[in-house]
Scaffold this active site. Structure first.
Site, PDB file in Angstrom:
ATOM      1  N   ARG A  13      35.243  58.539 -86.372  1.00  0.00           N
ATOM      2  CA  ARG A  13      36.397  57.833 -86.919  1.00  0.00           C
ATOM      3  C   ARG A  13      36.276  57.596 -88.430  1.00  0.00           C
ATOM      4  O   ARG A  13      36.652  56.557 -88.960  1.00  0.00           O
ATOM      5  CB  ARG A  13      36.598  56.493 -86.198  1.00  0.00           C
ATOM      6  CG  ARG A  13      36.842  56.650 -84.700  1.00  0.00           C
ATOM      7  CD  ARG A  13      38.121  57.454 -84.428  1.00  0.00           C
ATOM      8  NE  ARG A  13      38.309  57.619 -82.982  1.00  0.00           N
ATOM      9  CZ  ARG A  13      37.953  58.703 -82.300  1.00  0.00           C
ATOM     10  NH1 ARG A  13      37.397  59.738 -82.932  1.00  0.00           N
ATOM     11  NH2 ARG A  13      38.159  58.786 -81.005  1.00  0.00           N
ATOM     12  N   GLU A  44      38.691  49.818 -84.917  1.00  0.00           N
ATOM     13  CA  GLU A  44      39.056  51.209 -85.152  1.00  0.00           C
ATOM     14  C   GLU A  44      40.348  51.264 -85.964  1.00  0.00           C
ATOM     15  O   GLU A  44      40.517  52.138 -86.809  1.00  0.00           O
ATOM     16  CB  GLU A  44      39.241  51.941 -83.826  1.00  0.00           C
ATOM     17  CG  GLU A  44      39.588  53.404 -83.972  1.00  0.00           C
ATOM     18  CD  GLU A  44      39.502  54.157 -82.662  1.00  0.00           C
ATOM     19  OE1 GLU A  44      40.389  54.994 -82.412  1.00  0.00           O
ATOM     20  OE2 GLU A  44      38.562  53.911 -81.887  1.00  0.00           O
ATOM     21  N   SER A 102      43.753  52.330 -79.339  1.00  0.00           N
ATOM     22  CA  SER A 102      42.444  51.727 -79.095  1.00  0.00           C
ATOM     23  C   SER A 102      42.072  50.855 -80.302  1.00  0.00           C
ATOM     24  O   SER A 102      42.017  51.329 -81.426  1.00  0.00           O
ATOM     25  CB  SER A 102      41.401  52.826 -78.885  1.00  0.00           C
ATOM     26  OG  SER A 102      40.132  52.288 -78.666  1.00  0.00           O
TER      27      SER A 102
END
Length: 215
Positions: free
Chosen positions: A89, A210, A140
């Site tokens: 990420r 995230e 998420s």
């Protein structure tokens, strides 16, 4: 800036504003495999390259061959290969927030359009089965910690259904913080902090967001 075009039998070029769902469909129709994972991610190419978006064991790092970007001085450059600095990420762009992704070339593999479509359909069904797609969310919320899935940690801490205002930890998948209707930014930020605190107390794991929070 959302054009998607086929370059040759292995490559697609897309502008930063092109939706990942559109890119995946274009690849499927062209008989190019590798972008199936992106079909259900609700975002654009620019953001996906920026954070190395991924799902179902696929990630942008696997398919991005080169990226054109604008630097802080207004100059256009091209990154290739390892220069992207892709990680979980993240990418080199996270270290340079004043750079702007303009577009990218995706390197894919020839495949059977029907088989590619079947895979995309399977991924879509998995999302419907496991994710709270009937409520607004930013996807998420937390990154996967080493050796742990964020959703499992949150569920183990007994936080499914926990709410602040109209922001709630999804009862379907604890890794998603949803808007039940009318949630404010403050509701969501306070819920994120409370979830992090409770998980820290229960398991000793520090959950990292995230999603990016712009203040």
């Amino acid at each position: 800036m959302d054009k998607v075009r086929l370059l040759d039998e292995h490559r697609l070029a897309a502008e930063a504003g092109a939706l990942l769902s559109r890119i995946a469909r274009r690849a499927q129709r062209a008989g190019l495999a590798g972008a199936e994972f992106a079909g259900g991610i609700p975002g654009s190419l620019g953001g996906a390259v920026f954070m190395n978006a991924g799902a179902y064991d696929g990630q942008m790092a696997n398919i991005v061959a080169q990226t054109e970007y604008l630097d802080e001085k207004g100059q256009i450059h091209v990154l290739t290969g390892d220069a992207h600095g892709f990680g979980y990420r993240t990418s080199v762009f996270r270290a340079h927030p004043d750079w702007t992704v303009l577009g990218a070339v995706l390197a894919l593999e020839p495949g059977d359009p029907a088989a590619i479509l079947d895979k995309m359909t399977d991924f879509a069904q998995r999302r419907r089965d496991k994710q709270p797609l009937n409520h607004p969310s930013a996807g998420s919320t937390f990154k996967r910690s080493a050796g742990h899935f964020a959703g499992q940690l949150i569920e183990a801490a007994g936080l499914k259904g926990l709410s602040i205002g109209a922001a709630q930890v999804s009862e379907k998948h604890a890794g998603f913080l949803i808007n039940r209707g009318g949630a404010t930014c403050d509701d969501m930020l306070r819920l994120i902090e409370l979830v992090q605190q409770r998980v820290r107390e229960q398991s000793g794991v520090e959950l990292e967001c995230e999603v990016r929070i712009i203040r």
